[in-house]
Write an enzyme that holds these catalytic residues in place. Structure first.
Site, PDB file in Angstrom:
ATOM      1  N   ASN A   9      -3.151  -9.313   3.799  1.00  0.00           N
ATOM      2  CA  ASN A   9      -2.111  -9.264   5.124  1.00  0.00           C
ATOM      3  C   ASN A   9      -2.977  -9.416   6.573  1.00  0.00           C
ATOM      4  O   ASN A   9      -4.036  -8.670   6.844  1.00  0.00           O
ATOM      5  CB  ASN A   9      -2.136  -7.455   4.815  1.00  0.00           C
ATOM      6  CG  ASN A   9      -1.240  -7.296   6.374  1.00  0.00           C
ATOM      7  OD1 ASN A   9      -0.242  -7.945   6.892  1.00  0.00           O
ATOM      8  ND2 ASN A   9      -0.669  -5.986   5.942  1.00  0.00           N
ATOM      9  N   ARG A  93       0.987 -11.296   2.444  1.00  0.00           N
ATOM     10  CA  ARG A  93       1.762 -10.741   2.977  1.00  0.00           C
ATOM     11  C   ARG A  93       2.601 -11.386   4.146  1.00  0.00           C
ATOM     12  O   ARG A  93       2.247 -11.957   5.398  1.00  0.00           O
ATOM     13  CB  ARG A  93       2.084  -9.165   3.866  1.00  0.00           C
ATOM     14  CG  ARG A  93       2.953  -8.709   4.563  1.00  0.00           C
ATOM     15  CD  ARG A  93       2.878  -7.419   4.812  1.00  0.00           C
ATOM     16  NE  ARG A  93       3.430  -6.672   5.890  1.00  0.00           N
ATOM     17  CZ  ARG A  93       4.315  -5.398   6.142  1.00  0.00           C
ATOM     18  NH1 ARG A  93       2.107  -4.867   7.094  1.00  0.00           N
ATOM     19  NH2 ARG A  93       4.622  -4.769   6.756  1.00  0.00           N
ATOM     20  N   HIS A 181       9.581  -4.785   6.585  1.00  0.00           N
ATOM     21  CA  HIS A 181       8.922  -3.295   5.538  1.00  0.00           C
ATOM     22  C   HIS A 181      10.292  -3.127   3.963  1.00  0.00           C
ATOM     23  O   HIS A 181       9.203  -2.194   3.191  1.00  0.00           O
ATOM     24  CB  HIS A 181       9.512  -1.381   6.023  1.00  0.00           C
ATOM     25  CG  HIS A 181       8.472  -0.815   7.067  1.00  0.00           C
ATOM     26  ND1 HIS A 181       9.439  -1.329   8.369  1.00  0.00           N
ATOM     27  CD2 HIS A 181       7.480  -2.202   7.500  1.00  0.00           C
ATOM     28  CE1 HIS A 181       8.096  -1.314   8.816  1.00  0.00           C
ATOM     29  NE2 HIS A 181       7.441  -1.467   9.059  1.00  0.00           N
ATOM     30  N   ARG A 241       7.326   0.266  20.323  1.00  0.00           N
ATOM     31  CA  ARG A 241       8.493  -1.006  20.182  1.00  0.00           C
ATOM     32  C   ARG A 241       9.801  -0.043  20.433  1.00  0.00           C
ATOM     33  O   ARG A 241       9.475   1.149  19.787  1.00  0.00           O
ATOM     34  CB  ARG A 241       8.640  -1.494  18.837  1.00  0.00           C
ATOM     35  CG  ARG A 241       8.112  -2.804  19.083  1.00  0.00           C
ATOM     36  CD  ARG A 241       8.284  -3.326  17.400  1.00  0.00           C
ATOM     37  NE  ARG A 241       7.158  -3.101  16.433  1.00  0.00           N
ATOM     38  CZ  ARG A 241       6.744  -3.576  15.524  1.00  0.00           C
ATOM     39  NH1 ARG A 241       7.550  -3.873  14.953  1.00  0.00           N
ATOM     40  NH2 ARG A 241       5.569  -2.657  14.993  1.00  0.00           N
ATOM     41  N   GLU A 379       1.617  -1.053   0.022  1.00  0.00           N
ATOM     42  CA  GLU A 379       2.424  -2.160  -0.786  1.00  0.00           C
ATOM     43  C   GLU A 379       1.875  -3.688  -0.855  1.00  0.00           C
ATOM     44  O   GLU A 379       2.174  -4.765  -1.520  1.00  0.00           O
ATOM     45  CB  GLU A 379       2.914  -3.499   1.092  1.00  0.00           C
ATOM     46  CG  GLU A 379       3.752  -2.099   2.079  1.00  0.00           C
ATOM     47  CD  GLU A 379       3.577  -2.320   3.122  1.00  0.00           C
ATOM     48  OE1 GLU A 379       2.191  -0.844   4.055  1.00  0.00           O
ATOM     49  OE2 GLU A 379       4.417  -2.577   4.363  1.00  0.00           O
TER      50      GLU A 379
END
Ligand code: ADP
Length: 402
Positions: A9, A93, A181, A241, A379
């Site tokens: 990742n 990823r 996601h 964000r 993940e």
């Protein structure tokens, strides 16, 4: 050691990685979890074995590991020492797969060039996800690499969920509500079958609350709606964000505040969300520990928006049978879960305070009309599973010596 799959990742100044061994029954067994961070500043390679013991902890001078490819070289040297050979494949990823990449994909130069086109749609993540793929492709062209997309799990949304109310030509150009996601939600959907079969095939809202945060409506384990859209800016407020924001605010920033498009981009990705609203921190732990009223405002806002989106997603599902919390905040912050569920009490949701305080799997009270759960996400395991599936599908060799 058996054959392995490396999961990467890639971030802006770090590479997170995990190593999975493939056992004779083709099951994946996590062996290592680590990262190289501080690239160009205080480079450090750190990894733990599956039992939590330290596998490596090495630091270098900043000029020894000042670029990503130096960091990858260090990782390769370590893996060769540790495993004795290179992994048979690397699963990466990749945050954005656009409209075309709807499943994990074996990477070649054409695929990589195509994925570069989505950089403007995920400027914070996509370049960092793709950089290690390109370096490995140049240095080890025969090492199999599989790109696993955060958008792919959502690519079967209905057209009505996939559109904005703008002229059709933009949709055809790819301006769509992708959702993100997806690797986390896919893992949660599979995990629910094991740990909460009573809801796995029903109407479930999942809240992935990490430094990036979004929510997903799962119907029988498939995604039908997401709080996020074209980019990872939409939906819930996040660490830095803002989440959903009137497009008119962006026009105001440009027309009245004189901000350029680049200024606005930086502002929306780095200066807003919990950090912007509180003026204190993007980290929920710090906000929970603070007595400053601005910290309380930011956390109240966060919980309020999660509850609002839960209502929206329940509407998409035609009702709700389960609410699942996951990721850093979702798995570890009882106070946030409580604040969200309190706001949903009008729909019959209620928590068991002791179960919630202990981050138990099932945290709803006996009287709750909807089951509430805490399910840790994984993940990386999802990426390793996908990578193994792609290898099998392409009947790739399972042995590669260093
Ligand atoms: P990502 O993978 O998106 O970087 P994570 O899922 O690891 O994020 O979540 C990171 C966030 O989780 C941190 O910014 C922090 O706000 C929050 N977090 C982690 N541990 C706790 C905790 N014990 N209590 C509250 N929040 C936590």
């Amino acid at each position: 050691m058996a054959n392995t799959i490396l999961v990467i990742n890639g971030g802006s100044s770090s590479i997170k990685f995990q190593l999975f061994a493939i056992d004779p029954e083709n099951q994946l067994d996590r062996r290592l979890k680590g990262q190289i961070d501080g690239i160009g500043t205080r480079p450090r390679l750190f990894a733990k074995n599956a039992d939590g013991t330290c596998a490596v902890d090495k630091s270098w001078k900043s000029d020894e590991v000042c670029e990503l490819h130096h960091a990858l070289d260090k990782l390769v040297v370590f893996l060769r020492e540790y495993v004795g050979r290179l992994p048979i494949a690397i699963g990466h990823r990749v945050v954005h797969g656009g409209a075309e990449f709807i499943e994990p994909t074996l990477v070649n130069t054409w695929v990589l060039d195509h994925l570069e086109r989505f950089v403007p749609l995920a400027p914070l993540h996509q370049p960092n996800n793709l950089a290690p793929i390109r370096i490995v492709l140049e240095r080890q062209p025969h090492l199999l690499q599989v790109a696993c997309f955060d958008t792919a799990f959502h690519r079967h949304h209905s057209e009505i969920a996939d559109r904005y109310a703008i002229p059709d030509r933009f949709y055809r150009e790819g301006v769509r509500r992708y959702g993100f996601h997806g690797l986390s939600y896919e893992y949660i959907a599979s995990r629910l079958r094991q740990v909460a079969p009573e809801i796995a095939d029903r109407r479930v809202v999942v809240a992935h609350l990490g430094s990036g945060a979004s929510m997903c409506a799962l119907l029988k384990g498939a995604s039908i709606e997401s709080s996020m859209g074209f980019t990872a800016l939409d939906g819930l407020p996040m660490g830095t964000r803002p989440g959903q924001i009137d497009a008119g605010v962006v026009l105001y920033l440009m027309n009245e505040e004189g901000m350029s498009a680049k200024d606005v981009e930086h502002f929306l990705y780095h200066d807003c969300g919990l950090k912007g609203l509180s003026g204190i921190s993007n980290d929920v732990r710090e906000l929970l520990a603070s007595v400053d009223p601005r910290a309380k405002l930011a956390l109240d806002y966060f919980a309020y928006r999660i509850a609002l989106f839960a209502g929206m997603l329940a509407t998409a599902l035609g009702g709700i049978d389960g609410l699942v919390f996951t990721a850093g905040i979702g798995e570890n912050a009882p106070a946030i879960r409580q604040a969200v569920v309190d706001r949903l009490s009008c729909f019959g949701l209620e928590l068991s305070q002791p179960a919630n305080a202990k981050n138990e799997l099932r945290i709803s009270s006996r009287g709750s009309h909807v089951g509430c759960y805490v399910v840790p996400t994984d993940e990386e395991l999802m990426i390793a599973r996908h990578t193994l599936q792609v290898l099998r599908k392409h009947e790739m060799p399972t042995e590669r010596r260093a």
